[in-house]
Design an enzyme around this catalytic site. Structure first.
Site, mmCIF file in Angstrom:
data_model
loop_
_atom_site.group_PDB
_atom_site.id
_atom_site.type_symbol
_atom_site.label_atom_id
_atom_site.label_comp_id
_atom_site.label_asym_id
_atom_site.label_seq_id
_atom_site.Cartn_x
_atom_site.Cartn_y
_atom_site.Cartn_z
ATOM 1 N N SER A 169 70.001 -17.259 28.010
ATOM 2 C CA SER A 169 69.180 -15.952 27.633
ATOM 3 C C SER A 169 67.646 -16.556 27.835
ATOM 4 O O SER A 169 67.004 -17.442 28.162
ATOM 5 C CB SER A 169 68.965 -16.043 25.699
ATOM 6 N N GLU A 208 82.959 -11.982 28.241
ATOM 7 C CA GLU A 208 82.476 -10.364 27.400
ATOM 8 C C GLU A 208 82.451 -9.493 28.610
ATOM 9 O O GLU A 208 83.196 -8.202 27.998
ATOM 10 C CB GLU A 208 80.960 -10.345 27.184
ATOM 11 N N HIS A 251 94.627 -9.992 9.873
ATOM 12 C CA HIS A 251 93.336 -9.231 9.668
ATOM 13 C C HIS A 251 92.407 -10.004 10.153
ATOM 14 O O HIS A 251 90.875 -9.390 9.232
ATOM 15 C CB HIS A 251 94.381 -8.869 8.024
ATOM 16 N N LYS A 264 70.545 -20.372 23.742
ATOM 17 C CA LYS A 264 71.359 -19.871 23.638
ATOM 18 C C LYS A 264 72.775 -20.086 25.020
ATOM 19 O O LYS A 264 72.188 -20.982 25.686
ATOM 20 C CB LYS A 264 71.414 -18.171 24.008
#
Ligand code: ARG
Length: 471
Positions: free
Chosen positions: A277, A290, A156, A283
């Site tokens: 970024s 992704e 979970h 970043k």
């Protein structure tokens, strides 16, 4: 020259119809396989005395010249020749003259295109098993380097029980092992020759399908001519196997995205596998992970698209079936891109062992083990569960972890506690107590790595021998 099938027509094809029905824009991908199939077919026509050997030789030489022109990018494909089959036949006739028109004897584009697809996927499936082997190698490398790295295991997405990071990596080795096995199994259904089925019913010429099969290295010949030209199961099966691989990759990628966040800091991806970024200078984004996660959607889409094209389709060939190609090519490209990047991304990934250890020290993932401790002292598990629930609640209220409690504090909850509890609660001992086949104890994981490496070698050997066969 007019259309290869122009005889029956009195009017020119509408320009829009021509563009709408053509497939050359995408099926040019099958050029090599189309010529490979034609070479075997014409050799058979010669052997059977259907064509004189002099014609056969001229056609074969012509086909090889056409192949070279295609390889060099010198052949211009034309939409008015509809597809790769007719573009190649046209180029052949331009090259060798009217004798080139004899190539299509005893054959239809229906059995021809099916043959091309079988040849094409047969190569790809072997390549994909090879790529899965590379990915497993990277995961095995991380497993071997992290046989002592303890990390919280989750259910979970809540910390559950500590495990070895090696054990976590080996779960993926198993998953990709099943994927490789599925692809290897699908090989025998791809390794079948449709050619000789003609348009749908067979052919009046005395062809030898088994000779063509052996020339092309196919293990079997389709039993039924209708089935041969209308079967696209092998493509559905490939798309399904590809979907499963992407699903597994997406789970791994999702974990990598999470693990590389500031919240987790369990891993750091190599700079060469991340991007920055345009606005936020600090970043370092896990874009590859992704995108693999995101591209899983289009592969599923291709599977559902293909199943839907085939749904309720009457036998035998229907033009709908031309829709089998773009989704398949797109899936091949998507899968190649993902597998090719994931292996080096995993092997160059830095595992932050200290951070993982810190996470394990600051959680209650050893709670099951104190319950088991009480069970070993004779308390029924359900009561032990209740006792430890209370102990954990006490810890939370007093901002402590289980290992911070004094023996006095422990014995408030049960008289069965003694000094040994501190040993039992050490993360190493918690992990090593799971000493069952397939469990996370370090000797079990080491054994699992050994077994996986044996399997890995077998799969690697399969790739080497089948790469030769499916050329
Ligand atoms: N381009 C066609 C396809 O990919 C080849 C087969 C065409 N057959 C036909 N009878 N029109 O499906």
């Amino acid at each position: 020259m007019s259309k290869l099938w122009g005889g029956r027509f009195t009017k020119k094809t509408d320009q829009l119809v021509e563009e709408y029905t053509a497939s050359i824009m995408f099926d040019k991908e099958l050029a090599e396989e189309d010529i490979q199939g034609s070479l075997a077919h014409v050799a058979m026509l010669g052997k059977q005395g259907i064509l004189p050997l002099t014609d056969v030789e001229r056609i074969q030489d012509g086909l090889l010249r056409v192949m070279n022109r295609i390889r060099r990018g010198e052949l211009e494909f034309s939409v008015s020749d509809e597809d790769i089959h007719m573009n190649i036949e046209k180029a052949l006739i331009d090259d060798v003259g009217p004798v080139g028109g004899k190539l299509h004897t005893g054959r239809s584009r229906n059995d021809q295109v099916a043959t091309d697809m079988h040849l094409y996927l047969r190569k790809r499936v072997v390549e994909f098993v090879g790529m899965l082997v590379k990915l497993q190698e990277a995961l095995l490398g991380q497993a071997k380097a992290n046989l002592e790295t303890i990390v919280p295991g989750y259910t979970h997405l809540q910390r559950a029980q500590p495990i070895l990071f090696a054990h976590h990596m080996m779960a993926y080795v198993s998953m990709f092992g099943r994927d490789a096995e599925r692809l290897q199994d699908s090989y025998k259904r791809i390794d079948m020759l449709p050619l000789g089925a003609g348009a749908l019913a067979g052919t009046t010429f005395p062809i030898d399908r088994h000779f063509v099969a052996s020339k092309l290295g196919f293990g079997r010949v389709y039993e039924n001519s209708l089935d041969a030209v209308s079967d696209r199961d092998f493509i559905v099966e490939f798309l399904s196997n590809a979907s499963m691989i992407m699903m597994h990759l997406s789970r791994l990628c999702e974990e990598i995205v999470m693990w590389s966040s500031t919240e987790f800091q369990f891993v750091e991806l190599d700079d060469s596998f991340t991007t920055g970024s345009s606005i936020m200078p600090q970043k370092k984004n896990p874009d590859v992970a992704e995108l693999v996660r995101g591209k899983t959607g289009r592969v599923y889409g291709n599977l559902v698209g293909m199943l839907t094209v085939l749904k309720s389709l009457p036998l035998a060939y229907n033009k709908d079936m031309q829709e089998d190609k773009e989704g398949m090519f797109d899936t091949v490209k998507t899968l190649q891109g993902a597998l090719q990047l994931l292996a080096p991304m995993i092997s160059t990934m830095k595992v932050n062992k200290d951070r993982m250890r810190q996470a394990v020290n600051q959680d209650f993932s050893n709670a099951t083990d104190i319950a088991d401790f009480l069970v070993n002292k004779g308390l029924p598990f359900r009561q032990a569960h209740e006792v430890i629930g209370k102990t954990v609640l006490y810890c939370i209220q007093n901002q402590k972890y289980l290992l911070d409690l004094t023996l006095e504090e422990f014995t408030q909850f049960s008289k069965l506690f003694d000094e040994n509890i501190y040993k039992v609660l050490q993360p190493e001992n918690v992990v090593n107590a799971r000493n069952v086949y397939g469990g996370t104890a370090s000797n079990q994981v080491a054994d699992a790595i050994g077994r996986a490496e044996l399997e890995w070698q077998k799969t690697q050997a399969w790739v080497e021998s089948f790469a030769e066969k499916s050329k």
